[in-house]
Design a protein around this motif. Structure first.
Motif, PDB file in Angstrom:
ATOM      1  N   ALA A   1      -2.950 -12.432   5.994  1.00 41.82           N
ATOM      2  CA  ALA A   1      -2.022 -11.684   6.841  1.00 41.82           C
ATOM      3  C   ALA A   1      -0.989 -10.918   6.030  1.00 41.82           C
ATOM      4  CB  ALA A   1      -1.331 -12.645   7.813  1.00 41.82           C
ATOM      5  N   VAL A   2      -0.355 -11.602   5.055  1.00 41.19           N
ATOM      6  CA  VAL A   2       0.711 -10.939   4.303  1.00 41.19           C
ATOM      7  C   VAL A   2       0.583 -11.084   2.794  1.00 41.19           C
ATOM      8  CG1 VAL A   2       2.446 -10.983   6.142  1.00 41.19           C
ATOM      9  CG2 VAL A   2       2.209 -12.978   4.642  1.00 41.19           C
ATOM     10  N   HIS A   3       0.028 -12.174   2.314  1.00 41.16           N
ATOM     11  CA  HIS A   3       0.005 -12.385   0.866  1.00 41.16           C
ATOM     12  C   HIS A   3      -0.825 -11.310   0.159  1.00 41.16           C
ATOM     13  CE1 HIS A   3       0.402 -14.443  -2.916  1.00 41.16           C
ATOM     14  NE2 HIS A   3      -0.892 -14.298  -3.099  1.00 41.16           N
ATOM     15  N   GLY A   4      -0.208 -10.664  -0.826  1.00 37.92           N
ATOM     16  CA  GLY A   4      -0.894  -9.612  -1.563  1.00 37.92           C
ATOM     17  C   GLY A   4      -1.083  -8.333  -0.773  1.00 37.92           C
ATOM     18  N   ARG A   5      -0.369  -8.186   0.342  1.00 42.26           N
ATOM     19  CA  ARG A   5      -0.578  -7.034   1.220  1.00 42.26           C
ATOM     20  C   ARG A   5       0.695  -6.190   1.363  1.00 42.26           C
ATOM     21  NH1 ARG A   5      -4.919  -6.674   4.112  1.00 42.26           N
ATOM     22  NH2 ARG A   5      -3.852  -5.721   5.899  1.00 42.26           N
ATOM     23  N   TYR A   6       1.431  -6.052   0.283  1.00 41.96           N
ATOM     24  CA  TYR A   6       2.662  -5.268   0.282  1.00 41.96           C
ATOM     25  C   TYR A   6       2.415  -3.855   0.800  1.00 41.96           C
ATOM     26  CZ  TYR A   6       6.772  -2.844  -1.633  1.00 41.96           C
ATOM     27  OH  TYR A   6       7.897  -2.074  -1.792  1.00 41.96           O
ATOM     28  N   ARG A   7       3.246  -3.459   1.774  1.00 42.43           N
ATOM     29  CA  ARG A   7       3.235  -2.147   2.418  1.00 42.43           C
ATOM     30  C   ARG A   7       2.085  -1.955   3.413  1.00 42.43           C
ATOM     31  NH1 ARG A   7       5.031   2.174  -2.344  1.00 42.43           N
ATOM     32  NH2 ARG A   7       7.203   1.488  -2.487  1.00 42.43           N
ATOM     33  N   LYS A   8       1.190  -2.904   3.503  1.00 42.54           N
ATOM     34  CA  LYS A   8       0.123  -2.801   4.494  1.00 42.54           C
ATOM     35  C   LYS A   8       0.623  -3.341   5.836  1.00 42.54           C
ATOM     36  CE  LYS A   8      -3.597  -3.064   1.097  1.00 42.54           C
ATOM     37  NZ  LYS A   8      -4.800  -3.791   0.635  1.00 42.54           N
ATOM     38  N   PRO A   9       0.008  -2.943   6.943  1.00 45.14           N
ATOM     39  CA  PRO A   9       0.531  -3.345   8.248  1.00 45.14           C
ATOM     40  C   PRO A   9       0.352  -4.831   8.538  1.00 45.14           C
ATOM     41  CG  PRO A   9      -1.516  -2.120   8.505  1.00 45.14           C
ATOM     42  CD  PRO A   9      -1.133  -2.004   7.062  1.00 45.14           C
ATOM     43  N   CYS A  10       1.388  -5.414   9.099  1.00 47.18           N
ATOM     44  CA  CYS A  10       1.314  -6.795   9.566  1.00 47.18           C
ATOM     45  C   CYS A  10       0.291  -6.864  10.692  1.00 47.18           C
ATOM     46  CB  CYS A  10       2.688  -7.239  10.064  1.00 47.18           C
ATOM     47  SG  CYS A  10       2.686  -8.752  11.040  1.00 47.18           S
ATOM     48  N   PRO A  11      -0.636  -7.815  10.655  1.00 49.21           N
ATOM     49  CA  PRO A  11      -1.651  -7.891  11.711  1.00 49.21           C
ATOM     50  C   PRO A  11      -1.089  -8.305  13.067  1.00 49.21           C
ATOM     51  CG  PRO A  11      -1.875  -9.731  10.186  1.00 49.21           C
ATOM     52  CD  PRO A  11      -0.874  -8.803   9.588  1.00 49.21           C
ATOM     53  N   ARG A  12       0.136  -8.787  13.110  1.00 45.39           N
ATOM     54  CA  ARG A  12       0.735  -9.189  14.370  1.00 45.39           C
ATOM     55  C   ARG A  12       1.518  -8.049  15.018  1.00 45.39           C
ATOM     56  NH1 ARG A  12       3.962 -13.312  12.806  1.00 45.39           N
ATOM     57  NH2 ARG A  12       2.476 -14.967  13.290  1.00 45.39           N
ATOM     58  N   CYS A  13       2.326  -7.328  14.234  1.00 41.31           N
ATOM     59  CA  CYS A  13       3.216  -6.317  14.823  1.00 41.31           C
ATOM     60  C   CYS A  13       3.022  -4.918  14.258  1.00 41.31           C
ATOM     61  CB  CYS A  13       4.676  -6.745  14.653  1.00 41.31           C
ATOM     62  SG  CYS A  13       5.253  -6.629  12.940  1.00 41.31           S
ATOM     63  N   GLY A  14       2.298  -4.790  13.152  1.00 39.89           N
ATOM     64  CA  GLY A  14       2.053  -3.476  12.569  1.00 39.89           C
ATOM     65  C   GLY A  14       3.096  -2.994  11.590  1.00 39.89           C
ATOM     66  N   SER A  15       4.206  -3.719  11.429  1.00 40.82           N
ATOM     67  CA  SER A  15       5.233  -3.318  10.468  1.00 40.82           C
ATOM     68  C   SER A  15       4.717  -3.491   9.039  1.00 40.82           C
ATOM     69  CB  SER A  15       6.501  -4.166  10.652  1.00 40.82           C
ATOM     70  OG  SER A  15       7.053  -3.978  11.926  1.00 40.82           O
ATOM     71  N   PRO A  16       5.218  -2.705   8.086  1.00 37.16           N
ATOM     72  CA  PRO A  16       4.752  -2.845   6.705  1.00 37.16           C
ATOM     73  C   PRO A  16       5.196  -4.170   6.096  1.00 37.16           C
ATOM     74  CG  PRO A  16       6.582  -1.305   6.821  1.00 37.16           C
ATOM     75  CD  PRO A  16       6.194  -1.601   8.231  1.00 37.16           C
ATOM     76  N   VAL A  17       4.280  -4.823   5.427  1.00 39.38           N
ATOM     77  CA  VAL A  17       4.589  -6.084   4.756  1.00 39.38           C
ATOM     78  C   VAL A  17       5.550  -5.812   3.598  1.00 39.38           C
ATOM     79  CG1 VAL A  17       3.584  -7.926   3.344  1.00 39.38           C
ATOM     80  CG2 VAL A  17       2.432  -7.191   5.442  1.00 39.38           C
ATOM     81  N   GLN A  18       6.539  -6.671   3.456  1.00 39.98           N
ATOM     82  CA  GLN A  18       7.545  -6.536   2.412  1.00 39.98           C
ATOM     83  C   GLN A  18       7.330  -7.584   1.323  1.00 39.98           C
ATOM     84  OE1 GLN A  18       9.572  -3.890   2.548  1.00 39.98           O
ATOM     85  NE2 GLN A  18       8.522  -3.383   4.477  1.00 39.98           N
ATOM     86  N   ARG A  19       8.175  -7.517   0.291  1.00 38.58           N
ATOM     87  CA  ARG A  19       8.026  -8.487  -0.793  1.00 38.58           C
ATOM     88  C   ARG A  19       9.366  -8.787  -1.463  1.00 38.58           C
ATOM     89  NH1 ARG A  19       4.952  -4.934  -5.539  1.00 38.58           N
ATOM     90  NH2 ARG A  19       6.667  -3.487  -5.939  1.00 38.58           N
ATOM     91  N   ILE A  20       9.432  -9.939  -2.088  1.00 35.79           N
ATOM     92  CA  ILE A  20      10.512 -10.317  -2.985  1.00 35.79           C
ATOM     93  C   ILE A  20       9.854 -10.575  -4.333  1.00 35.79           C
ATOM     94  CG2 ILE A  20      12.473 -11.845  -3.388  1.00 35.79           C
ATOM     95  CD1 ILE A  20      12.075 -12.890  -0.517  1.00 35.79           C
ATOM     96  N   VAL A  21      10.258  -9.879  -5.358  1.00 39.18           N
ATOM     97  CA  VAL A  21       9.673 -10.033  -6.692  1.00 39.18           C
ATOM     98  C   VAL A  21      10.582 -10.900  -7.543  1.00 39.18           C
ATOM     99  CG1 VAL A  21       8.907  -8.842  -8.778  1.00 39.18           C
ATOM    100  CG2 VAL A  21       8.529  -7.799  -6.535  1.00 39.18           C
ATOM    101  N   TYR A  22       9.989 -11.891  -8.196  1.00 36.99           N
ATOM    102  CA  TYR A  22      10.759 -12.723  -9.114  1.00 36.99           C
ATOM    103  C   TYR A  22       9.813 -13.196 -10.211  1.00 36.99           C
ATOM    104  CZ  TYR A  22       8.692 -16.160  -5.945  1.00 36.99           C
ATOM    105  OH  TYR A  22       7.815 -16.861  -5.162  1.00 36.99           O
ATOM    106  N   ALA A  23      10.246 -13.010 -11.461  1.00 35.98           N
ATOM    107  CA  ALA A  23       9.423 -13.351 -12.624  1.00 35.98           C
ATOM    108  C   ALA A  23       8.045 -12.712 -12.467  1.00 35.98           C
ATOM    109  CB  ALA A  23       9.345 -14.866 -12.796  1.00 35.98           C
ATOM    110  N   SER A  24       6.990 -13.514 -12.567  1.00 34.28           N
ATOM    111  CA  SER A  24       5.633 -12.977 -12.456  1.00 34.28           C
ATOM    112  C   SER A  24       5.058 -13.170 -11.061  1.00 34.28           C
ATOM    113  CB  SER A  24       4.718 -13.654 -13.489  1.00 34.28           C
ATOM    114  OG  SER A  24       4.681 -15.056 -13.284  1.00 34.28           O
TER     115      SER A  24
END
Length: 299
Positions: free
Chosen positions: A235-258
């Protein structure tokens, strides 16, 4: 890193090919792999595999005479099964080979940083000492699950992936669990209501069981050939900026280390963007606080 669904399917596949089989010999070419010296690795030669199990993310192979091999694949460790005796180890990524009459179990690790580990232990108590203390998320009751999470006031992302709290969950499935539960990864465990903890427990069990079933179907009667943390069905993991399968909003991310945490702002944080360490420091006050602000910034 292979997590509980991958480890479960690995254990089942290993049981099919090596349970009841005598190990002819072990070959290893990586000095960093072996983490114990007594019993020696050679003590396994000629011993029959009694069973295969796991301890959270660690594979446990039980041999006769009370000997055990514990393998932690870490991030890039993987198993290959070759239906050929004494199959050669792959160049660059080959760690060890376990030769059986019916084939060869090969342990590989991609990348330059070799983190996978192998322990040869005698007795169940020595294996139990490897336990980090986390409860089994699939067998724990809702009450035990809630108590474990509330023991320390951690963010949900950190709590789900802490092996001292829950066993077998890592970066990928914690994202999927929190998306299913519609909870923010930065909510604090002690802030959750009893109902929210029940929802999180149900989401944890449902997500892990769903992916175990998916991976079992994918492997069939064979050996898992594609073990990865990034799958298009997620649904969301590894899918940054792709649409959420529930609501269609772009998936976001928090980057830390690797690592990075993926989430849906609409479903999980009420539309609020969580600060990304890599960009929020750079943008400062210009960092967008909502999806609407982000759209204006990128339009």
């Amino acid at each position: 890193m292979p997590e509980l669904p991958d480890i479960t399917v690995y254990v089942e596949a290993l049981g099919r090919v090596i349970r009841g089989r005598a190990l002819e010999r072990v070959r290893t070419i990586s000095p960093s792999l072996l983490r114990t010296w007594d019993p020696p690795l050679s003590a396994l030669n000629g011993r029959t595999v009694c069973d295969v199990g796991h301890l959270a993310k660690r594979i446990v192979i039980h041999f006769e005479d009370d000997l055990y091999v514990v393998i932690h694949l870490m991030i890039a460790g993987r198993f290959q099964w070759v239906a050929k005796r004494a199959a050669p180890l792959p160049r660059r990524i080959g760690h060890a080979a376990f030769d059986f009459e019916n084939g060869t179990l090969i342990l590989t690790e991609a990348g330059t940083r070799k983190r996978a580990g192998l322990w040869v232990l005698r007795g169940a108590d020595a294996v139990a000492a490897q336990d980090r203390g986390g409860i089994d998320p699939l067998s724990a009751s809702t009450e035990d699950f809630s108590e474990a999470l509330r023991r320390e006031n951690r963010t949900l992302k950190r709590a789900l992936t802490d092996p001292r709290i829950l066993g077998g969950i890592g970066n990928a499935y914690s994202d999927e669990i929190l998306w299913r539960a519609q909870l923010s990864p930065v909510r604090r465990t002690q802030q959750l209501s009893t109902n929210e903890l029940h929802i999180l427990h149900a989401a944890t069990v449902a997500t892990l069981r769903e992916w175990i079933d998916r991976l079992r179907t994918e492997a069939g009667d064979g050996f898992p050939a594609k073990v990865t943390a990034f799958r298009p069905e997620m649904a969301v993991h590894g899918r940054y900026r792709k649409p959420c399968p529930r609501c269609g909003s772009p998936v976001q991310r928090i980057v830390y280390a690797s690592n990075e945490t993926n989430y849906c702002a609409t479903c999980q944080t009420g539309g609020r963007l969580l600060a990304d360490r890599a960009l929020s420091r750079l943008l400062g006050e210009d960092w967008p606080r909502s999806l609407e602000d982000l759209e204006e910034l990128t339009s």
